[in-house]
Design a protein around this motif. Structure first.
Motif, PDB file in Angstrom:
ATOM      1  N   ARG A   1       3.850  -1.950   6.282  1.00  0.00           N
ATOM      2  CA  ARG A   1       3.504  -2.338   4.972  1.00  0.00           C
ATOM      3  C   ARG A   1       2.106  -2.768   5.112  1.00  0.00           C
TER       4      ARG A   1
ATOM      5  N   TRP B   1       4.998  -0.134   1.078  1.00  0.00           N
ATOM      6  CA  TRP B   1       5.419   0.243   2.395  1.00  0.00           C
ATOM      7  C   TRP B   1       4.881   1.575   3.057  1.00  0.00           C
TER       8      TRP B   1
ATOM      9  N   TYR C   1       5.220   4.646   4.020  1.00  0.00           N
ATOM     10  CA  TYR C   1       6.288   5.525   4.406  1.00  0.00           C
ATOM     11  C   TYR C   1       5.547   6.853   5.094  1.00  0.00           C
ATOM     12  N   GLU C   2       4.340   7.015   5.259  1.00  0.00           N
ATOM     13  CA  GLU C   2       3.821   7.946   6.205  1.00  0.00           C
ATOM     14  C   GLU C   2       4.064   7.502   7.572  1.00  0.00           C
TER      15      GLU C   2
ATOM     16  N   ILE D   1       7.282   5.385   8.260  1.00  0.00           N
ATOM     17  CA  ILE D   1       8.532   5.319   8.338  1.00  0.00           C
ATOM     18  C   ILE D   1       9.298   6.600   8.427  1.00  0.00           C
ATOM     19  N   ALA D   2       8.675   7.645   7.569  1.00  0.00           N
ATOM     20  CA  ALA D   2       9.343   8.784   7.425  1.00  0.00           C
ATOM     21  C   ALA D   2       9.359   9.751   8.692  1.00  0.00           C
TER      22      ALA D   2
END
Length: 203
Positions: free
Chosen positions: A87, A180, A182-183, A185-186
């Motif tokens: 994050r 967050w 996401y780049e 986490i995903a």
């Protein structure tokens, strides 16, 4: 009727950037090893091996990047931006109530908020050497040499100075924001799911 003369704008300065050189070097070396093993398995592997290698790469590479290359601290005139593995936290200086380095570097905010600075690691060896130096200063009249302080202590000193200088300025007011990554986490979750499915199928 003449228009009022424009007010001189306040000078802006480039953000100070703090990163861990050791973390970056370690991440590059680890990525090289993982890429070598993964590409070898993709090219020469048989059966499900290439798929397992692909899932492993999809899972491991974002994690390595997140914990080694991604962490950074950007200290500007008005705010502090902390880019941690998963994050990014943006703190207007007026919301910062304290900064310290003990076993890790931490920033404290209003309402008991606390955020770790992954990009400014604390070296216990440097800390012990710096403590011995400060103890010697306390016994003598020697002038403090900032270069002999631990790297984390130097970073904290700079950040505290920026915080004190900017905390009352109108542009430094506001509320903290958290985004967050996401780049990161995903793809990590996608790789983990694919890896688990492949392992269950081949079990």
């Amino acid at each position: 009727m003449t228009s009022p003369a424009p007010q001189p704008s306040e000078p802006t300065y480039r953000d100070r950037v703090f990163r861990s050189g050791g973390g970056i070097l370690g991440g590059i070396l680890l990525l090289a090893v993982v890429a070598w093993l993964g590409v070898d398995a993709l090219v020469w592997g048989t059966g499900r091996t290439p798929w397992l290698a692909l899932a492993g790469l999809l899972f491991a590479v974002p994690l390595i990047v997140a914990f080694s290359l991604r962490p950074a601290v950007f200290a500007g005139n008005d705010r502090l931006r902390i880019r941690n593995p998963f994050r990014t936290v943006t703190l207007p200086w007026a919301t910062v109530t304290g900064i310290r380095a003990v076993y890790s570097c931490e920033v404290f905010t209003e309402n008991d908020g606390k955020f770790q600075l992954w990009a400014v690691p604390v070296s216990l060896r440097q800390r012990k050497r710096a403590n011995r130096y400060q103890d010697r200063l306390a016994r003598t009249a020697e002038t403090l040499d900032p270069a002999k302080l631990a790297l984390a202590d130097r970073a904290v000193t700079e950040l505290r100075e920026l915080s004190e200088q900017a905390s009352t300025r109108p542009p430094a007011q506001g509320t903290p924001t958290i985004r967050w990554a996401y780049e990161v986490i995903a793809p990590t979750l996608a790789g983990l799911v694919l890896l688990v499915v492949l392992l269950l199928v081949t079990a």
